[in-house]
Design a protein around this motif. Structure first.
Motif, short mmCIF file in Angstrom:
data_model
loop_
_atom_site.label_atom_id
_atom_site.label_comp_id
_atom_site.label_asym_id
_atom_site.label_seq_id
_atom_site.Cartn_x
_atom_site.Cartn_y
_atom_site.Cartn_z
N ASP A 50 7.20 -8.20 7.93
CA ASP A 50 7.88 -7.92 6.66
C ASP A 50 7.06 -8.38 5.46
O ASP A 50 7.19 -7.81 4.37
CB ASP A 50 9.24 -8.61 6.63
N LYS B 65 8.42 -3.25 -2.69
CA LYS B 65 7.10 -3.76 -3.05
C LYS B 65 7.19 -4.93 -4.02
O LYS B 65 6.22 -5.24 -4.73
CB LYS B 65 6.22 -2.66 -3.66
N TYR C 46 -1.67 1.46 -4.18
CA TYR C 46 -0.41 0.88 -3.69
C TYR C 46 0.54 0.61 -4.85
O TYR C 46 1.76 0.70 -4.70
CB TYR C 46 -0.71 -0.41 -2.93
N SER D 287 1.05 -4.68 9.97
CA SER D 287 2.00 -4.00 9.08
C SER D 287 3.43 -4.09 9.58
O SER D 287 4.37 -3.80 8.84
CB SER D 287 1.61 -2.53 8.91
N ASP E 257 9.44 -8.34 -0.79
CA ASP E 257 10.34 -7.30 -0.30
C ASP E 257 9.52 -6.04 -0.03
O ASP E 257 9.02 -5.41 -0.96
CB ASP E 257 11.44 -7.01 -1.33
N LYS E 258 9.41 -5.68 1.23
CA LYS E 258 8.55 -4.56 1.62
C LYS E 258 9.09 -3.22 1.11
O LYS E 258 8.32 -2.34 0.72
CB LYS E 258 8.42 -4.53 3.14
N SER E 259 10.40 -3.06 1.10
CA SER E 259 10.97 -1.77 0.72
C SER E 259 10.79 -1.47 -0.76
O SER E 259 10.61 -0.32 -1.15
CB SER E 259 12.46 -1.72 1.08
N VAL F 170 3.97 -9.31 0.26
CA VAL F 170 5.09 -8.97 -0.62
C VAL F 170 6.32 -9.76 -0.23
O VAL F 170 6.47 -10.20 0.91
CB VAL F 170 5.41 -7.46 -0.57
N GLY G 120 2.69 -5.92 2.90
CA GLY G 120 3.07 -4.68 2.23
C GLY G 120 2.03 -3.59 2.35
O GLY G 120 2.37 -2.41 2.42
N ASP G 121 0.75 -3.97 2.38
CA ASP G 121 -0.31 -2.96 2.39
C ASP G 121 -1.54 -3.52 3.09
O ASP G 121 -1.85 -4.72 2.95
CB ASP G 121 -0.67 -2.56 0.95
N THR H 296 6.79 -8.33 -5.59
CA THR H 296 5.80 -9.37 -5.36
C THR H 296 6.40 -10.74 -5.65
O THR H 296 7.59 -10.86 -5.98
CB THR H 296 4.55 -9.12 -6.21
#
Length: 457
Positions: free
Chosen positions: A366, A389, A187, A363, A385-387, A383, A369-370, A391
């Motif tokens: 928002d 990644k 990831y 998933s 921000d998902k877009s 996460v 993330g993984d 942290t």
């Protein structure tokens, strides 16, 4: 369900019990959670509240709680022979269990050295590697390579192998001669993030580069978990372990598969090395060996590593008072009987897909993330921000995990792990008897709590 009838244990819990890996100051103004009993996939606290044990205690209770059969096996053994060390002498239960474990282990891993737990098994493996090379004319081979963020135990040697600086700094100086290489977190792959096969080649090459940099004549062993626990269930990329095996053979380095968590069905096989198709020189194991009903671990070594100890007066100068304890061995045998009688390995293989699919539903949040892992061993990486990644920083992770999630998940009726040893994760490792009803319950609780966590960001 009514509360358990017992005296108030809170004063003694605060004043006398030193809990492990615990911020004791957290209970200055709040009660210590006290778990009083368990049955199946659930445990109950002193107030009678029920919790789904979605971490199997600590990746331990494979067959679930409350199996009277194991207590009966312990009582029967205590009445026959409660204790005798396996120093020069042997006893039936240790012999029988060693034979059984050898039959489960891949290849020629036929030599079983018993310990009291996983850290001792790791310690034993490093000591064996060092003494083996000294006895076979290569005395300078003593170093160990392991992965970053990995966890291998708390004894001075095992902690040195562990790849988490924060866990180590307060105990330095530790045992020297350990080197850490990148793990297999696809990831957040620093190279080949769009190609798992190429990423696996890159990650394996980091091990060979480290061996060459240190000098092959100085490196004794590589310690790897089949699925790395710390950091959140990093699975091996395709072909990774086969390449590592080739690298170890090329440089005369032992490959140790640390299966303290991954062994005994957690990944749907007796050992993770079987699942991923590689041959280690040593397996270290514990936890699921007894499903936690008694403390026990083992180092399982190849016949080749035993050979020099079969000559003359040679002795592995190492041992533990309680290694191979007759009662623990009897409990382990009863535990493995249940595995075989109830088809636990098949159950995990049949249900690992539904478990993963159910957790994958999260998933759509928002904050998730993984979702990764294997068998009954999964992690959700959280996460900001998902877009991208992105942290959380340390303060944000502290507020999210310890300030909110840990308490809210527990109060919502689930025991699992929130962890920031790498990027923040929620880790799930339910008893191997769990089915779709338990998966749905886990997903339902996580969805509610994580949805509320999103709103505080």
């Amino acid at each position: 369900m009514t509360p358990d009838n017992h005296v108030d244990l809170q004063p003694a819990a605060r004043d006398n019990l030193w809990m492990h890996f615990t911020r004791q100051g957290a209970f200055a103004t709040s009660d210590v959670p006290i778990i009083t009993r368990g049955e199946g996939a659930y445990v109950w606290d002193a107030q009678g509240r029920r919790y789904l044990d979605a971490l199997s205690g600590l990746y331990v209770t494979q067959i679930g709680h409350g199996r009277r059969e194991l207590g009966e096996a312990a009582a029967k053994q205590m009445a026959e022979l409660e204790f005798f060390p396996i120093w020069t002498f042997a006893h039936p239960r240790a012999i029988e269990l060693a034979e059984r474990l050898a039959s489960f282990a891949p290849g020629d891993l036929n030599r079983v050295f018993f310990t009291s737990g996983g850290g001792e098994a790791v310690e034993s493996a490093w000591k064996l590697a060092k003494q083996y090379y000294k006895m076979t004319g290569r005395p300078n081979k003593h170093k160990v390579i392991s992965r970053r963020i990995s966890y291998h135990g708390t004894t001075q040697g095992a902690l040195s192998i562990t790849g988490m600086p924060a866990y180590k700094s307060v105990f330095e100086p530790l045992v020297p001669s350990t080197v850490h290489v990148p793990n297999t977190n696809f990831y957040r792959a620093p190279e080949h993030g769009d190609d798992p096969v190429a990423f696996g080649r890159w990650a394996a090459a980091q091990i060979e580069d480290a061996i060459i940099a240190e000098g092959p004549d100085s490196v004794a062993a590589v310690f790897l978990e089949p699925v790395q626990n710390a950091g959140g269930c990093f699975t091996p990329p395709p072909g990774y372990f086969q390449l590592v095996r080739e690298i170890c053979d090329r440089h005369d380095v032992l490959l140790v598969s640390d299966e303290v968590i991954c062994g005994f069905g957690r990944l749907g096989e007796w050992f993770g090395a079987i699942k991923y198709g590689f041959q280690p020189d040593i397996i270290t194991c514990a936890k699921g060996l007894t499903s936690g009903y008694a403390p026990m671990g083992a180092m399982i070594a190849s016949d080749r590593l035993m050979e020099p100890f079969l000559e003359g007066n040679n002795t592995f100068l190492h041992g533990y008072t309680f290694g191979g304890h007759p009662v623990c061995a009897a409990v382990a045998m009863a535990n493995l009987d249940i595995f075989e009688r109830e088809g636990i390995l098949d159950h995990v293989r049949q249900n690992e897909g539904p478990f993963r699919d159910t957790m994958n539903k999260l998933s759509d949040l928002d904050i998730v993330g993984d979702v990764r892992g294997a068998g009954y061993f999964l992690a959700l990486e959280l996460v900001k921000d998902k877009s991208t990644k992105e942290t959380f920083n340390d303060d944000e992770a502290e507020r999210l995990l310890r300030g909110f999630l840990s308490k809210e998940l527990y109060d919502s009726g689930i025991y699992c792990r929130t962890d920031d040893r790498g990027d923040p994760i929620v880790q799930l490792s339910p008893p191997l008897i769990c089915d779709q009803s338990h998966f749905d319950e886990i997903e339902f609780i996580l969805r509610d709590v994580l949805t509320r966590a999103q709103k505080m960001l």
